[in-house]
Design a protein around this motif. Structure first.
Motif, PDB file in Angstrom:
ATOM      1  N   VAL A   1       0.837  -1.197   0.000  1.00 41.65           N
ATOM      2  CA  VAL A   1       0.000   0.000   0.000  1.00 41.65           C
ATOM      3  C   VAL A   1       0.874   1.250   0.000  1.00 41.65           C
ATOM      4  O   VAL A   1       0.487   2.301  -0.537  1.00 41.65           O
ATOM      5  CB  VAL A   1      -0.967  -0.002   1.209  1.00 41.65           C
ATOM      6  CG1 VAL A   1      -0.215   0.189   2.514  1.00 41.65           C
ATOM      7  CG2 VAL A   1      -2.037   1.074   1.052  1.00 41.65           C
TER       8      VAL A   1
ATOM      9  N   TRP B   1      -9.398   1.574  -3.313  1.00 44.79           N
ATOM     10  CA  TRP B   1      -8.746   0.523  -2.535  1.00 44.79           C
ATOM     11  C   TRP B   1      -9.751  -0.508  -2.020  1.00 44.79           C
ATOM     12  O   TRP B   1      -9.488  -1.714  -2.059  1.00 44.79           O
ATOM     13  CB  TRP B   1      -7.988   1.137  -1.359  1.00 44.79           C
ATOM     14  CG  TRP B   1      -6.758   1.872  -1.773  1.00 44.79           C
ATOM     15  CD1 TRP B   1      -6.599   3.221  -1.888  1.00 44.79           C
ATOM     16  CD2 TRP B   1      -5.500   1.303  -2.148  1.00 44.79           C
ATOM     17  NE1 TRP B   1      -5.335   3.528  -2.307  1.00 44.79           N
ATOM     18  CE2 TRP B   1      -4.628   2.368  -2.460  1.00 44.79           C
ATOM     19  CE3 TRP B   1      -5.015  -0.002  -2.232  1.00 44.79           C
ATOM     20  CZ2 TRP B   1      -3.313   2.173  -2.862  1.00 44.79           C
ATOM     21  CZ3 TRP B   1      -3.705  -0.203  -2.624  1.00 44.79           C
ATOM     22  CH2 TRP B   1      -2.871   0.857  -2.943  1.00 44.79           C
TER      23      TRP B   1
ATOM     24  N   ALA C   1      -3.996  -0.111  -8.432  1.00 33.77           N
ATOM     25  CA  ALA C   1      -4.224  -0.696  -7.104  1.00 33.77           C
ATOM     26  C   ALA C   1      -4.163  -2.214  -7.159  1.00 33.77           C
ATOM     27  O   ALA C   1      -3.734  -2.857  -6.189  1.00 33.77           O
ATOM     28  CB  ALA C   1      -5.579  -0.246  -6.557  1.00 33.77           C
TER      29      ALA C   1
ATOM     30  N   PHE D   1      -5.611  -2.763   3.339  1.00 30.35           N
ATOM     31  CA  PHE D   1      -5.893  -1.997   2.132  1.00 30.35           C
ATOM     32  C   PHE D   1      -7.179  -1.178   2.234  1.00 30.35           C
ATOM     33  O   PHE D   1      -7.428  -0.319   1.389  1.00 30.35           O
ATOM     34  CB  PHE D   1      -5.957  -2.924   0.921  1.00 30.35           C
ATOM     35  CG  PHE D   1      -4.605  -3.434   0.494  1.00 30.35           C
ATOM     36  CD1 PHE D   1      -3.603  -2.557   0.123  1.00 30.35           C
ATOM     37  CD2 PHE D   1      -4.327  -4.787   0.475  1.00 30.35           C
ATOM     38  CE1 PHE D   1      -2.344  -3.023  -0.259  1.00 30.35           C
ATOM     39  CE2 PHE D   1      -3.088  -5.264   0.095  1.00 30.35           C
ATOM     40  CZ  PHE D   1      -2.092  -4.380  -0.272  1.00 30.35           C
TER      41      PHE D   1
END
Length: 556
Positions: free
Chosen positions: A44, A63, A257, A296
Motif C-alpha cells: 500500500v 482501494w 491498485a 488496504f
C-alpha cells in the motif's frame, strides 16, 4: 505426484516429505506461507500516493473495491492450487496447466507475466526504502542526494525516463543483497524472518492507521464530493465529474491498485513446500486475504482522512502546448512525516516511524523475492523457461532463479521513474490474472474428477471469470494514465516470452516437455480430455476485444 488411471487423475494430495538437496523441501505449514505473504500489505505504501494523485477523493473507494475484487479471485486460485500439491510457483503455474492443451504459447505467457509483474517489487521497494534512509539522514539538497551518473536516455519510451546510478541505487542494491542472504537459507528461515518483520512493521502501521478512525479525525471535506479530480486551465486540481474522463481516471486507479491488492495470491506459491498441502493451501490464501482486507481498506482511508486531497496532490507539469508532461504526483518519501503528524509525534517518533516503514518495505521485498524466484523455478521445471533456473541449493532454495531475479531488478533500480515501472509490470499482472481466472473453469471442465481439497462455489468461480474481463477493461482504460507508452511497453515485454520459450522448448528440449512435467501438463499423453473445446479460444478473443474497445473509449 499425480497419477493417471483410466484417463482420470487420482492424486491423494499428500506427498511424502523430501529432504534431499535436489528439490524444494516440505518444511512449512500454512502459517509459514501466511507470514511470507505478510509483506503484501506493505505494498500500500508503494502506490497510495500515485492513486490519490490520479483519482482524487474517490481514492479510498478504489482501494476498497480493489481488495474486494482480489478476495473474490483468491477462491479460484485456492482451488487450482490444490490440484497440484507437488508444484510451487503460484497461481500462474497452476493456471498454465489448464492452457497447455490449448496453446503452447499461452501457458508460458501466464507464468512470464506473473513473474515480471511481481519482480519489480524488489527494485521499487529497495528504491523507496533507500529514499527513506537518505531523507532521514541528510538534507534534500545534500550532495549525496543530488549526485547522479546518467547511463542511458530512455526518452523514446517515456519522456524523462533514463537509466542512472545514484545514492538511491547504491543503497537499494545493498538492501537487496541483504534480503538475498536471508532467502539463501531456505523457506523456513525466510518464514521466520518475515514473521519478525511482520510483527515489527505491520502492527505499528495498523495502529497508526487506526488513530484517525478512533479519534474521528476524518473531515467530510476530505471525502466529498465523491467525484474524480480534474484540472483547471492553469493546471490546478479541482473537483471533476463522472464523465468519460473521470471514469478513465477511476479505471487508472483500480488498474494500479490491483498490483498491490491482488498480491496476496502469492500465499499459494509454496504448495510444494507445505507439510500438508491438502489443508494448508486454502488456509494460507484465505487468512492472507483477510489481513490484506484490513490494511488496504483502513490505511488509505486514514491517510486520506488526515491529509485531504489538497495536501496529497500536486499539480502536473505541462509543456508549452498545454499537454501533461509529468502527471500529478505524491512523494512516498513523505509518508513517515505524515504518519508522525497523525499520532502527534516529534522528531524521535518520526525517526522511529521511518525505521518501521523501512522494515515494512523489506518485508514486501522478502515476500516478492520468495514468490518470484519460485515462479521462475517451477516454470523451468515444467519446460517453459531455460533449464538452469530449476537448480536449488542445499537448503532447497532456488538460488539460480533468485540471482536472475536480482540481476533483473538491479537494472530496474537504475530507472528514474518507478511509477512507470510499476504500471508497465502491472500490464503483465492483469494478463496473468485474466488467464488464471479463466483457468478455473477450464480445469473444472477438463479435470472434473481430480481430487480438490478445496472447491470454490460455482457462483464465486463464475464471478472470478467475469472479473478477469473487468480487469482487462480497467487496463485498457487506465494504463496509459501513467505514461503514453505504458500499455504498449507492457504488452511488448509480455511478448518476450515467445523467443524465451522457443529456445527452451524447441532448441533445448526438441519440442517435448520434461518427463517430470508430464504428470500435470499431460500434453503428450492421455489422461485429460479437452472438454472445454473452443471456449478457451473464444475467451481469448473476447479478452482482446475488451482491451481494444476499452482503450479506444479512454479519455485522458
Amino acid at each position: 505426484m499425480n497419477t493417471v488411471s483410466s484417463g482420470v487423475a487420482t492424486a491423494d494430495l499428500v506427498a511424502p516429505p523430501e529432504s534431499h538437496s535436489g528439490s524444494l523441501q516440505r518444511r512449512i505449514s500454512w502459517t509459514g506461507a501466511f507470514w511470507v505473504a505478510s509483506g503484501v500489505p506493505a505494498l500500500v505504501l508503494f502506490s497510495v500516493g500515485a492513486i490519490a494523485a490520479t483519482v482524487g477523493k474517490p481514492a479510498w473507494l478504489v482501494w476498497v473495491l480493489s481488495i474486494a475484487f482480489g478476495f473474490i479471485q483468491a477462491f479460484t486460485y485456492a482451488e487450482i492450487a490444490g490440484l497440484f500439491p507437488n508444484k510451487t510457483g503460484g497461481a500462474s503455474v497452476y493456471g498454465a496447466v489448464a492452457w497447455a492443451r490449448y496453446s503452447k504459447l499461452i501457458a508460458p505467457l501466464s507464468v512470464w507475466c506473473n513473474w515480471f509483474a511481481w519482480s519489480p517489487v524488489l527494485a521499487i521497494g529497495s528504491g523507496l526504502a533507500a529514499g527513506y534512509i537518505l531523507g532521514a539522514l541528510f538534507p534534500a539538497d545534500a550532495a549525496i542526494n543530488t549526485w547522479q551518473i546518467t547511463l542511458l536516455d530512455l526518452g523514446m519510451i517515456k519522456s524523462g525516463l533514463e537509466l542512472r546510478i545514484n545514492a538511491t541505487f547504491v543503497i537499494g542494491v545493498t538492501l537487496l543483497l541483504a534480503v538475498f542472504g536471508i532467502q539463501h537459507g531456505g523457506i523456513l528461515r525466510s518464514a521466520r524472518t518475515t514473521m519478525v518483520l511482520g510483527v515489527t512493521a505491520l502492527v505499528p502501521l495498523m495502529l497508526i492507521a487506526l488513530v484517525p478512525l478512533l479519534t474521528g479525525d476524518l473531515p467530510a471535506a476530505h471525502f466529498q464530493p465523491l467525484a474524480p479530480l480534474a484540472y483547471s486551465d492553469q493546471g490546478l486540481v479541482v473537483d471533476g465529474d463522472w464523465s468519460m474522463a473521470g471514469i478513465t481516471l477511476m479505471a487508472g486507479g483500480l488498474f494500479i491498485a490491483a498490483w498491490s491488492t491482488y498480491g496476496f495470491e502469492t500465499a499459494v506459491c509454496y504448495t510444494r513446500e507445505f507439510k500438508n498441502p491438502k489443508t494448508d493451501t486454502f488456509k494460507a490464501i484465505f487468512y492472507s486475504g483477510l489481513l490484506c482486507i484490513a490494511f488496504f481498506s483502513l490505511v488509505p482511508l486514514a491517510f486520506q482522512g488526515h491529509l485531504g486531497l489538497g495536501e496529497v496532490v500536486t499539480p502536473p507539469v505541462l509543456d508549452a502546448a498545454g499537454n501533461v508532461v509529468t502527471p500529478a504526483v505524491y512523494s512516498g518519501m513523505g509518508v513517515a512525516k505524515v504518519m508522525a503528524q497523525m499520532v502527534g509525534g516529534g522528531a524521535v517518533i518520526g525517526n522511529l516511524i521511518v525505521v518501521m516503514l523501512i522494515l515494512a518495505i523489506l518485508l514486501s521485498i522478502m515476500t516478492t523475492m520468495s514468490g518470484a524466484a519460485r515462479t521462475l523455478y517451477q516454470a523451468s521445471a515444467d519446460g517453459w523457461l531455460p533449464r538452469y533456473l530449476s537448480k536449488v541449493n542445499e537448503h532447497g532454495a532456488p538460488t539460480r532463479a533468485m540471482w536472475t531475479n536480482l540481476g533483473f531488478n538491479v537494472i530496474l533500480l537504475m530507472m528514474s521513474d518507478y511509477v512507470f515501472v510499476l504500471a508497465c509490470s502491472n500490464v503483465g499482472y492483469i494478463l496473468f490474472n485474466f488467464l488464471n481466472l479463466q483457468s478455473g473453469w477450464i480445469h473444472r471442465m477438463d479435470r472434473p474428477d481430480w481430487a480438490r481439497p478445496y472447491r470454490a462455489p460455482n457462483l464465486i468461480l463464475g464471478i472470478g471469470a467475469v472479473l478477469g474481463f473487468v480487469n482487462l477493461a480497467l487496463m485498457g482504460l487506465g494504463a496509459n494514465i501513467y505514461g503514453a507508452g505504458t500499455l504498449t511497453a507492457g504488452l511488448v515485454f509480455a511478448s518476450l516470452i515467445i523467443p524465451v520459450f522457443v529456445y527452451r522448448h524447441y532448441i533445448q528440449d526438441k519440442g517435448r516437455f520434461p518427463s517430470t512435467a508430464d504428470d500435470t501438463l499431460l500434453v503428450q499423453q492421455g489422461g485429460v480430455s479437452s472438454r472445454a473445446g473452443v471456449l478457451p479460444y473464444l475467451a481469448l478473443a473476447a479478452g482482446v476485444v475488451v482491451v481494444y474497445v476499452s482503450h479506444s473509449l479512454a479519455v485522458y
